[in-house]
Design an enzyme around this catalytic site. Sequence first.
Site, short mmCIF file in Angstrom:
data_model
loop_
_atom_site.label_atom_id
_atom_site.label_comp_id
_atom_site.label_asym_id
_atom_site.label_seq_id
_atom_site.Cartn_x
_atom_site.Cartn_y
_atom_site.Cartn_z
N SER A 121 0.83 -1.21 0.00
CA SER A 121 0.00 0.00 0.00
C SER A 121 0.86 1.26 0.00
O SER A 121 0.54 2.24 -0.65
CB SER A 121 -0.94 0.00 1.20
OG SER A 121 -0.21 0.03 2.42
N ARG A 130 0.31 3.58 -3.30
CA ARG A 130 -0.30 4.89 -3.05
C ARG A 130 0.53 6.00 -3.70
O ARG A 130 0.00 6.87 -4.38
CB ARG A 130 -0.44 5.13 -1.55
CG ARG A 130 -1.10 6.48 -1.21
CD ARG A 130 -1.09 6.74 0.28
NE ARG A 130 -1.89 5.77 1.01
CZ ARG A 130 -1.41 4.78 1.74
NH1 ARG A 130 -0.09 4.64 1.86
NH2 ARG A 130 -2.20 3.95 2.38
N ASN A 134 -0.79 7.93 -7.37
CA ASN A 134 -1.08 9.37 -7.41
C ASN A 134 -0.18 10.12 -8.38
O ASN A 134 -0.64 10.99 -9.12
CB ASN A 134 -0.93 9.96 -6.00
CG ASN A 134 -2.13 9.70 -5.12
OD1 ASN A 134 -3.13 10.42 -5.17
ND2 ASN A 134 -2.06 8.65 -4.32
#
Length: 280
Positions: free
Chosen positions: A210, A214, A218
């Site tokens: 994660s 993440r 983005n």
Amino acid sequence: MAAEGTLTSTGYIKHHLQNLTFGMHPENGLSFAHTAEEAKEMGFWAIHVDTMFWSVFLGALFLWLFRKVAKSATSEVPAGFQNFVEVVIEFIDNNCRDTFSAKNNLVAPIALTLFVWVLLMNTMDLVPVDWIPMVASLLGIEYMKVVPTTDPNATFGLSLSVFALMIYYSIKVKGAGGFFGELAFQPFPKWMFPINLFLEGVSLLSKPVSLSLRLFGNLYAGEMIFILIALMYSGGVVLAVGGGILQWAWAVFHLLIVLLQAFIFMILTIVYLDMAHQHH
């Protein structure tokens, strides 16, 4: 940032999302990949040269700038870049004091390094998408991705380093038995240790995944939007003007993402290391 005239829109997007890859090709031996297919055929051990170059360059830039400030720092009222560096260090120090409850003198330097390094890599996303690739093409370099954090190899490298620190400090602080006990004997009774081990193991392994995805997701999405906006420059004067306005607006908004993602990566690292130091 004008789209390249010899490329279709799809080709332009694929070109800007392709890394400069070096590796062992089944037919050409050690060489640079000229197409995405060749890069894929090189397999797992191929190197993304542009990701490596910009990561190392920005890391060296960070070390040089902060060392220069440290050597010239005075006890008087800070000014210029020294003021900026002191603000950053104080910001990191405050977050470590608020979030990290154990005692470890390495956590704050690790957090500082990750925050500034990730921030610098993210900030490359604000450079117009055609500028550096255009210069690279003039030097005979076919591909050039300048944002290392849009490459999952870079973000996974960072997150796996954090994961290794988590495991190291978990075993160092609690011992191998204590670390295993946390995974196998909670949250359910000890006789349910297979279920505990599965649940806690998944939770542990999900942290680096994660943390990496993440950051990658983005920044990759932000880079994709910049590339799509750049396509508007090839659609005439009206679209070019609209593209310029959209580019400015997205850059202002994306600046928040650049800062936020660097902060999130840093603060989660502190939280994970704090968890590694805690006894349950």
